[in-house]
Design a protein around this motif. Structure first.
Motif, mmCIF file in Angstrom:
data_model
loop_
_atom_site.group_PDB
_atom_site.id
_atom_site.type_symbol
_atom_site.label_atom_id
_atom_site.label_comp_id
_atom_site.label_asym_id
_atom_site.label_seq_id
_atom_site.Cartn_x
_atom_site.Cartn_y
_atom_site.Cartn_z
ATOM 1 N N THR A 216 9.360 -2.081 6.247
ATOM 2 C CA THR A 216 10.228 -1.418 7.223
ATOM 3 C C THR A 216 9.785 0.019 7.457
ATOM 4 N N ALA A 217 9.408 0.711 6.369
ATOM 5 C CA ALA A 217 8.966 2.101 6.463
ATOM 6 C C ALA A 217 7.508 2.216 6.891
ATOM 7 N N GLU A 218 6.826 1.081 7.017
ATOM 8 C CA GLU A 218 5.394 1.047 7.313
ATOM 9 C C GLU A 218 4.612 1.884 6.300
ATOM 10 N N ASP A 219 5.070 1.816 5.060
ATOM 11 C CA ASP A 219 4.377 2.461 3.946
ATOM 12 C C ASP A 219 3.437 1.408 3.359
ATOM 13 N N TRP A 220 2.214 1.386 3.865
ATOM 14 C CA TRP A 220 1.320 0.281 3.541
ATOM 15 C C TRP A 220 0.782 0.348 2.120
ATOM 16 N N ASP A 221 0.700 1.544 1.548
ATOM 17 C CA ASP A 221 0.294 1.647 0.146
ATOM 18 C C ASP A 221 1.363 1.039 -0.765
ATOM 19 N N ALA A 222 2.623 1.350 -0.474
ATOM 20 C CA ALA A 222 3.726 0.771 -1.243
ATOM 21 C C ALA A 222 3.817 -0.730 -1.013
#
Length: 267
Positions: A216-222
């Motif tokens: 959802t946050a587009e935090d691809w590392d996470a």
């Protein structure tokens, strides 16, 4: 009393159900066999909907549209719709066994039959809709289209049931979990998608929620870290979804590498 055209706006919970790969299934049948198959499918699924206080809107070949909270009031319409959806999915096991026995007796093959179910809750126009000479008691509106879209999305997510946020909230079930957020035609904001989690999967649920938050946050590392944690312990029905998520993470990484390369060239 003479029935008249007309409708009212009220909150409904809508359900769409469709057979996966129906064309492939029907190709191996005669017209008589196909008719008998459709009837043997729609009859028990209809009985389930009616037993959970639902109203059948229409049949569309192998598909069913139904709704709750009309014509009779049903304060628990979302909960009853989800219970019906679960029962419909559970009924496919015994139905497939019966179809396999019938196919073997007839000397033909019968593929496994799966259904997808989409459920959505919202305000619709419901009533006697049609022409002055012929009409049906039916529901129309944007929320109807969204419910149909959810049913179609079950193919992309590899799960049997998808529902909208209001349905999930009104149903009030601990097993209901968010699976993703998608852009639905006509909606300005991303729509939250929910499904049913299998029982006894606490560790997986924690990891799954971390993955959804990262996506959802587009935090691809996470998302990369969360996916590595959740994929090995995923229930069978979620493995296809996680494979699709893997592709999204890889695509995002490729876009970042391309952006970095262009920036390096410009410098």
């Amino acid at each position: 009393t003479r029935l008249e055209l007309g409708g009212e706006v009220r909150e409904l919970t809508l359900l769409f159900c469709d057979v996966r790969g129906f064309t492939t299934i029907s190709e191996g049948m005669t017209a008589h066999e196909l008719t008998r198959f459709i009837n043997s499918l729609l009859t028990p699924l209809t009985d389930i909907i009616l037993s959970h206080r639902g109203t059948i809107d229409k049949y569309m070949g192998d598909a069913i549209m139904a709704f709750w909270n009309a014509p009779l009031d049903d304060p628990d319409h979302a909960r009853h719709a989800i219970q019906a959806a679960e029962a419909m999915l559970a009924a496919m096991g015994p139905l497939n066994e019966a179809w396999q026995r019938e196919a073997e007796a007839a000397g033909r093959k019968m593929p496994l039959v799966r259904i997808g179910v989409g459920v959505n809750t919202g305000e619709c126009c419901v009533g006697n809709l049609g022409s002055a000479t012929r009409f049906d008691y039916s529901a129309i509106g944007d929320e109807v289209n969204v419910a149909s879209r959810f049913e179609s999305l079950t193919k992309e997510y590899g799960v049997g049931l998808l529902m909208g946020e209001r349905t999930a909230r009104l149903a009030g079930r601990d097993e209901i979990i968010e699976i993703d957020r998608v852009q639905v035609r006509g909606k300005t904001q991303a729509t939250r998608l929910f499904t049913m989690a299998p029982k006894g999967s606490a560790a997986w649920l924690v990891a799954h929620r971390s993955l959804v938050d990262a996506l959802t946050a587009e935090d691809w590392d996470a998302a990369e870290i969360a996916h590595a944690a959740v994929a090995p312990i995923a229930p069978e029905q979620f493995r296809y979804f996680y494979a699709q998520v893997r592709h999204r993470i890889d695509a995002a990484a490729a876009r970042r590498r391309e952006t970095t390369r262009h920036e390096a060239v410009e410098v």
